[in-house]
Design a protein around this motif. Structure first.
Motif, PDB file in Angstrom:
ATOM      1  N   TYR A 197     -26.552 -20.690 -60.654  1.00  0.00           N
ATOM      2  CA  TYR A 197     -26.051 -21.435 -59.481  1.00  0.00           C
ATOM      3  C   TYR A 197     -25.845 -20.509 -58.287  1.00  0.00           C
ATOM      4  N   VAL A 198     -25.536 -19.256 -58.560  1.00  0.00           N
ATOM      5  CA  VAL A 198     -25.226 -18.328 -57.461  1.00  0.00           C
ATOM      6  C   VAL A 198     -26.380 -18.216 -56.473  1.00  0.00           C
ATOM      7  N   SER A 199     -27.604 -18.499 -56.884  1.00  0.00           N
ATOM      8  CA  SER A 199     -28.739 -18.453 -55.959  1.00  0.00           C
ATOM      9  C   SER A 199     -28.697 -19.590 -54.947  1.00  0.00           C
ATOM     10  N   LEU A 200     -28.127 -20.725 -55.331  1.00  0.00           N
ATOM     11  CA  LEU A 200     -28.109 -21.879 -54.434  1.00  0.00           C
ATOM     12  C   LEU A 200     -27.228 -21.654 -53.217  1.00  0.00           C
ATOM     13  N   VAL A 201     -26.175 -20.870 -53.387  1.00  0.00           N
ATOM     14  CA  VAL A 201     -25.203 -20.694 -52.302  1.00  0.00           C
ATOM     15  C   VAL A 201     -25.830 -20.013 -51.085  1.00  0.00           C
ATOM     16  N   PRO A 202     -26.459 -18.839 -51.216  1.00  0.00           N
ATOM     17  CA  PRO A 202     -27.056 -18.244 -50.019  1.00  0.00           C
ATOM     18  C   PRO A 202     -28.195 -19.063 -49.435  1.00  0.00           C
ATOM     19  N   ILE A 203     -28.944 -19.763 -50.286  1.00  0.00           N
ATOM     20  CA  ILE A 203     -30.031 -20.600 -49.780  1.00  0.00           C
ATOM     21  C   ILE A 203     -29.478 -21.673 -48.856  1.00  0.00           C
ATOM     22  N   ALA A 204     -28.364 -22.282 -49.252  1.00  0.00           N
ATOM     23  CA  ALA A 204     -27.742 -23.299 -48.404  1.00  0.00           C
ATOM     24  C   ALA A 204     -27.147 -22.678 -47.148  1.00  0.00           C
ATOM     25  N   MET A 205     -26.540 -21.506 -47.277  1.00  0.00           N
ATOM     26  CA  MET A 205     -25.842 -20.903 -46.135  1.00  0.00           C
ATOM     27  C   MET A 205     -26.806 -20.406 -45.058  1.00  0.00           C
ATOM     28  N   ILE A 259     -34.375 -20.143 -60.198  1.00  0.00           N
ATOM     29  CA  ILE A 259     -33.740 -21.247 -59.471  1.00  0.00           C
ATOM     30  C   ILE A 259     -34.052 -21.158 -57.983  1.00  0.00           C
ATOM     31  N   GLY A 260     -34.055 -19.940 -57.445  1.00  0.00           N
ATOM     32  CA  GLY A 260     -34.438 -19.791 -56.042  1.00  0.00           C
ATOM     33  C   GLY A 260     -35.847 -20.305 -55.794  1.00  0.00           C
ATOM     34  N   ALA A 261     -36.780 -19.930 -56.667  1.00  0.00           N
ATOM     35  CA  ALA A 261     -38.161 -20.401 -56.520  1.00  0.00           C
ATOM     36  C   ALA A 261     -38.252 -21.915 -56.682  1.00  0.00           C
ATOM     37  N   ALA A 262     -37.410 -22.485 -57.553  1.00  0.00           N
ATOM     38  CA  ALA A 262     -37.427 -23.934 -57.770  1.00  0.00           C
ATOM     39  C   ALA A 262     -37.055 -24.699 -56.501  1.00  0.00           C
ATOM     40  N   LEU A 274     -22.463 -28.001 -51.511  1.00  0.00           N
ATOM     41  CA  LEU A 274     -23.820 -27.581 -51.164  1.00  0.00           C
ATOM     42  C   LEU A 274     -24.672 -28.780 -50.758  1.00  0.00           C
ATOM     43  N   TRP A 275     -24.465 -29.911 -51.424  1.00  0.00           N
ATOM     44  CA  TRP A 275     -25.206 -31.133 -51.090  1.00  0.00           C
ATOM     45  C   TRP A 275     -24.925 -31.567 -49.650  1.00  0.00           C
ATOM     46  N   ALA A 276     -23.688 -31.359 -49.198  1.00  0.00           N
ATOM     47  CA  ALA A 276     -23.278 -31.807 -47.866  1.00  0.00           C
ATOM     48  C   ALA A 276     -23.507 -30.766 -46.773  1.00  0.00           C
ATOM     49  N   MET A 277     -24.048 -29.602 -47.139  1.00  0.00           N
ATOM     50  CA  MET A 277     -24.226 -28.535 -46.150  1.00  0.00           C
ATOM     51  C   MET A 277     -25.200 -28.955 -45.057  1.00  0.00           C
ATOM     52  N   ARG A 297     -31.664 -30.009 -52.565  1.00  0.00           N
ATOM     53  CA  ARG A 297     -30.991 -31.155 -53.174  1.00  0.00           C
ATOM     54  C   ARG A 297     -31.660 -31.591 -54.477  1.00  0.00           C
ATOM     55  N   GLY A 298     -32.934 -31.341 -54.614  1.00  0.00           N
ATOM     56  CA  GLY A 298     -33.591 -31.666 -55.868  1.00  0.00           C
ATOM     57  C   GLY A 298     -33.229 -30.700 -56.990  1.00  0.00           C
ATOM     58  N   THR A 299     -32.735 -29.523 -56.614  1.00  0.00           N
ATOM     59  CA  THR A 299     -32.398 -28.497 -57.603  1.00  0.00           C
ATOM     60  C   THR A 299     -30.920 -28.492 -57.963  1.00  0.00           C
ATOM     61  N   ILE A 300     -30.072 -28.944 -57.060  1.00  0.00           N
ATOM     62  CA  ILE A 300     -28.620 -28.876 -57.299  1.00  0.00           C
ATOM     63  C   ILE A 300     -28.195 -29.608 -58.575  1.00  0.00           C
ATOM     64  N   PRO A 301     -28.570 -30.889 -58.791  1.00  0.00           N
ATOM     65  CA  PRO A 301     -28.055 -31.598 -59.983  1.00  0.00           C
ATOM     66  C   PRO A 301     -28.377 -30.918 -61.313  1.00  0.00           C
ATOM     67  N   PRO A 302     -29.642 -30.520 -61.578  1.00  0.00           N
ATOM     68  CA  PRO A 302     -29.882 -29.876 -62.882  1.00  0.00           C
ATOM     69  C   PRO A 302     -29.180 -28.535 -63.029  1.00  0.00           C
ATOM     70  N   VAL A 303     -29.040 -27.790 -61.948  1.00  0.00           N
ATOM     71  CA  VAL A 303     -28.348 -26.498 -62.046  1.00  0.00           C
ATOM     72  C   VAL A 303     -26.859 -26.704 -62.324  1.00  0.00           C
TER      73      VAL A 303
END
Length: 446
Positions: free
Chosen positions: A353-361, A302-305, A419-422, A312-318
């Motif tokens: 999903y846990v990968s998305l959080v640090p990427i956004a932060m 997911i991180g690589a995706a 995450l979308w609004a970050m 934002r392109g990865t959030i909905p499917p995850v």
């Protein structure tokens, strides 16, 4: 002074990049192993460190209280290490967190019990456990900042994913060590002395991780800030609280969903499915291992995706996978037990999903205060909601057997929206809007 543009990067990672990412991920796995093995041997620890005159349930409760003390220490440890990490260097704190974890782990393996030290035994154990918690408070945020600031902007998602996968791999290593020990030794041997082996092994792991991190270098982003005299002029946390309140609030919400995914789909899953639907301990243990392996692999993927399709392109499917995994585990699996292992794997993939959080932060906080902003938000949320989630789920179970799934589903929608609004300070912006290093670092560099 704005940071200069980053050097050009090729489409592929260099060997130096890969070595840095892999060493950081391996160190994170070893450190997280040190933190979680306490839970696997809590029952035996209770027998050694609390009076035999107490009933078993009380000693068990006291031991899990010590386990929880580690979580309470995380925000303080995270804030302190982030403060010095923003002012004096990422690498120093990244290495120190290993020492702060390894030394208490080794000492727990050597610590005499209640029969020898009396009341001093649980008190020393409490101090050691809180030191471990303080180390974890700096490890994950510091690791995410470290790998992202080493990676090119093309590979920040993969960098976060590898580090996150390393952390969850630590849970997998702990599970495998516990299973192997129980298979190799008799229950009496484990109770007498065998339980100490994982902690001694963890101390050795810590020394290995420290050795590995000697090969790492300070991040180019921090080195450039230092050379340009662009470091924070005052306490970084105060600057974050004043200038990045939106990022803090959204990061706390996103991390809340992270705690729901980890706690409900992985940590609480065996006990909940055994009590609610009569699954056997052996089957839930296998499912737990499958889910943990799945989240480890999914975190990297997911991180690589996100590098290819954007956050934002990865959030909905995850988010869809997280919802499907939660519903499948707690609503579908009880009706179709033969699907249990496959659904556990799906739940683990969704928990990626846990990968998305640090990427956004890491994209939401400026480099000069990035460590402090990320660490404060992440650890505050984990300390509060990590404690509230089990209580909320337990209350829901009393009304609806699918309560755990419903909790994760609601949190998935809320966390995905957060995450979308970050904010994203790395997004391209007109040159005239780029100001100080704290307000708008050059968008070409993370």
């Amino acid at each position: 002074m704005p940071l200069s543009p980053a050097p050009s990067h090729t489409a592929s990672l260099t060997w130096k990049d890969l070595r840095t990412l892999m060493l950081a991920a391996l160190g994170g796995a070893l450190e997280f192993y040190d933190f979680v093995i306490f839970a696997y041997f809590a029952k035996v620890i209770a027998q050694h460190f609390f009076p035999a005159s107490q009933p078993d349930w009380l000693r068990q409760t006291e031991t899990f209280g010590l386990f929880g003390a580690g979580y309470l220490a995380r925000p303080l440890g995270g804030v302190i290490m982030a403060h010095f990490g923003d002012l004096h260097g990422r690498k120093k704190m990244f290495a120190f967190s290993v020492l702060l974890m390894a030394a208490p782990t080794l000492l727990i393996g050597l610590l005499p019990g209640f029969d020898t030290l009396g009341v001093g035994a649980p008190l020393v154990l409490l101090v050691l456990r809180m030191a471990q918690g303080a180390a974890m408070g700096g490890e994950a945020p510091g690791g995410w900042v470290f790998v992202v600031e080493h990676a090119s902007p093309r590979h920040t998602g993969l960098a976060c994913g590898l580090l996150t996968g390393g952390l969850t791999a630590g849970m997998l290593i702990g599970s495998l060590v516990a299973l192997g020990l129980n298979a190799a030794l008799s229950p009496t041997a484990i109770t007498d002395w065998g339980w100490r082996l994982p902690f001694l092994l963890g101390g050795l792991f810590g020394l290995i991780a420290m050795r590995l991190r000697r090969w790492l270098h300070e991040t180019p982003v921090f080195a450039e800030m230092q050379a340009n005299d662009a470091l924070a002029r005052q306490a970084p946390l105060l600057m974050v609280l004043r200038a990045s309140r939106r990022a803090i609030v959204l990061s706390v919400i996103g991390t809340w969903t992270l705690t729901a995914a980890i706690i409900v789909l992985l940590l609480m899953m065996p006990a909940l499915l055994q009590s609610l639907h009569g699954f056997s301990p052996a089957s839930t243990m296998r499912a737990s291992l499958i889910a943990t392996l799945s989240i480890t692999l999914a975190s990297v993927a997911i991180g690589a995706a996100t590098d290819r399709w954007g956050l934002r392109g990865t959030i909905p499917p995850v988010i869809a996978l997280l919802i499907a995994g939660a519903w499948g585990l707690y609503a579908v699996a009880p009706a179709h037990p033969s699907w249990f292992m496959a659904l556990a794997a799906l739940a683990g993939i969704g928990a990626g999903y846990v990968s998305l959080v640090p990427i956004a932060m890491v994209r939401a906080f400026p480099p000069a205060t990035r460590f402090s902003g990320l660490s404060f938000s992440y650890n505050l949320s984990y300390a509060v909601f990590g404690g509230l989630t089990p209580a909320c789920v337990s209350a829901l179970v009393g009304h609806n057997a699918t309560g755990p799934a419903l909790y994760v589903i609601v949190m998935a929608l809320i966390g995905g929206a957060a995450l979308w609004a970050m904010p994203d300070i790395t997004a391209p912006r007109p040159a005239h809007t780029r100001g100080t290093p704290l307000a708008g670092q050059d968008a070409t560099r993370i």
